[in-house]
Design a protein around this motif. Structure first.
Motif, short mmCIF file in Angstrom:
data_model
loop_
_atom_site.label_atom_id
_atom_site.label_comp_id
_atom_site.label_asym_id
_atom_site.label_seq_id
_atom_site.Cartn_x
_atom_site.Cartn_y
_atom_site.Cartn_z
N VAL A 82 83.07 -10.76 1.07
CA VAL A 82 84.60 -10.78 0.69
C VAL A 82 85.28 -11.72 0.96
O VAL A 82 84.86 -12.95 1.51
CB VAL A 82 84.76 -9.84 2.07
N ALA A 83 87.01 -11.77 0.63
CA ALA A 83 87.41 -12.68 0.55
C ALA A 83 89.41 -12.21 1.02
O ALA A 83 88.93 -11.11 0.45
CB ALA A 83 87.51 -13.23 -1.13
N GLY A 84 89.44 -13.61 1.20
CA GLY A 84 91.50 -13.46 1.63
C GLY A 84 91.99 -13.35 0.19
O GLY A 84 91.37 -14.69 -0.43
N ARG A 164 87.68 -22.26 7.79
CA ARG A 164 89.30 -21.76 8.75
C ARG A 164 89.42 -20.66 8.13
O ARG A 164 89.67 -19.83 7.14
CB ARG A 164 90.38 -22.55 8.12
N PHE A 165 89.45 -19.79 9.12
CA PHE A 165 89.95 -18.21 8.23
C PHE A 165 91.67 -18.43 8.36
O PHE A 165 92.29 -18.49 9.80
CB PHE A 165 89.60 -16.78 9.50
N VAL A 185 90.31 -16.72 -1.04
CA VAL A 185 90.02 -17.64 -0.13
C VAL A 185 88.89 -17.26 0.46
O VAL A 185 88.93 -16.24 0.95
CB VAL A 185 91.46 -18.23 0.98
N MET A 187 85.40 -19.24 2.65
CA MET A 187 84.49 -20.36 3.84
C MET A 187 83.16 -20.50 3.74
O MET A 187 82.69 -21.21 4.31
CB MET A 187 84.48 -19.52 5.08
N SER A 210 89.03 -8.83 0.75
CA SER A 210 89.00 -7.81 1.64
C SER A 210 90.82 -7.51 2.89
O SER A 210 91.19 -6.49 3.86
CB SER A 210 87.67 -8.44 2.90
N ASP A 211 91.37 -8.37 2.62
CA ASP A 211 93.12 -8.87 3.40
C ASP A 211 93.52 -9.73 2.31
O ASP A 211 93.60 -9.99 1.81
CB ASP A 211 92.22 -9.57 4.68
N ALA A 213 95.27 -12.45 3.89
CA ALA A 213 95.31 -14.44 4.28
C ALA A 213 96.60 -14.38 4.87
O ALA A 213 97.54 -15.23 5.16
CB ALA A 213 94.71 -15.25 2.90
N PHE A 221 90.65 -7.51 7.64
CA PHE A 221 89.24 -8.29 7.12
C PHE A 221 88.39 -6.83 7.60
O PHE A 221 87.00 -6.28 7.18
CB PHE A 221 89.09 -9.70 7.36
N1 ADE Z 1 87.31 -14.15 3.75
C1 ADE Z 1 87.53 -12.99 3.67
N2 ADE Z 1 88.64 -13.66 4.28
C2 ADE Z 1 89.69 -14.38 4.65
C3 ADE Z 1 90.26 -14.82 4.74
N3 ADE Z 1 91.46 -14.56 4.83
N4 ADE Z 1 90.41 -17.11 5.10
C4 ADE Z 1 88.77 -17.12 5.07
N5 ADE Z 1 88.16 -16.90 4.82
C5 ADE Z 1 87.96 -14.94 4.12
#
Ligand code: ADE
Length: 249
Positions: A82-84, A164-165, A185, A187, A210-211, A213, A221
């Protein structure tokens, strides 16, 4: 005739590999410290070597290196999860296949321009075009044929990786400004891509949003990842069931 396809699959968390293991036969596993690598067969001619790496670039690079040395005949290294969203047009469940990745926290200025990876003397890494074309065609077909119900339409674009989340709209805005066209974004992806490039191995990074960011990213998330667990296999299956379109080995 093309030799059996062997894909190395990595995800950061167990939920990002989902039920994938339960779909494999002839399962074997090997342990390297705290990393478990699973080898199995999906259908005739398709072998998978699979592991979850843990979060972040170091864990991802370490898992990628171990995975590649555990099975020297791997044809493709795929990082999925998943990713933001960085592109405001993207929402939860949208699928993004990287046509470029960058490590957004790599900064060796003034010795190298911002984002440049000294080991490769490049800032952005691009997957091999024939593997990218295969994956994007397979995903588009799967979406059209109703196999990706619940997912958004797949698209391709730039994905940025860093330790960095991102859960802050100002931080995200700064990244968007520095990286025009940024879609998402996460990680791990660009760290795995760097290892793959240095090892001469084709790679792909496939993510599901998923979100946003932003300030609500951590909550979104956490909620999303529980649901994603059940669906991760759908995406992988969309690719695996279209190996006849894959580049010849
Ligand atoms: N993976 C999923 N959501 C993320 C976010 N907001 N920042 C970094 N990695 C992520």
């Amino acid at each position: 005739m093309a030799r059996a396809l062997h894909i190395g699959v990595l995800g950061a968390m167990p939920e990002e590999i989902g039920s994938d293991l339960s779909h494999l036969q002839l399962l074997e596993s090997e342990q390297h410290g705290d990393l478990t690598i699973h080898h199995g067969t999906w259908a005739e001619g398709i072998r998978l070597s699979l592991a979850w790496s843990g979060w972040g670039k170091v864990s991802a690079a370490r898992a990628a290196t171990r995975l590649l040395s555990s099975a020297p005949d791997i044809d493709l290294l795929l990082f999925t999860g998943v990713a933001g969203a960085a592109d405001p047009a993207l929402t939860q469940w949208d699928v993004v296949l990287a046509d470029a990745v960058v490590q957004h926290d790599m900064d060796s200025r003034p010795l190298f321009p911002r984002f440049t990876l000294p080991a490769l003397n490049r800032a952005q890494l691009n997957p091999d075009t024939s593997w990218l074309r295969w994956a994007s065609t397979a995903l588009a077909q799967a979406a059209q044929e109703g196999e990706l119900d619940g997912f958004g339409l797949p698209s391709t674009g730039l994905i940025a990786t860093g330790d960095r989340f991102i859960g802050d709209a100002d931080v995200l805005d700064a990244l968007r400004e520095a990286l025009p066209g940024l879609k998402a974004v996460e990680m791990e992806g660009a760290a795995v891509a760097q290892v793959a490039e240095q090892e001469g191995m084709p790679w792909l990074v496939l993510r599901v949003i998923s979100d946003g960011a932003d300030a609500s990213a951590a909550q979104s998330f956490g909620d999303f990842i529980q649901m994603y667990d059940h669906r991760a296999w759908c995406l992988l299956q969309a690719l695996l069931s279209r190996v006849e379109l894959a580049p010849k080995r």
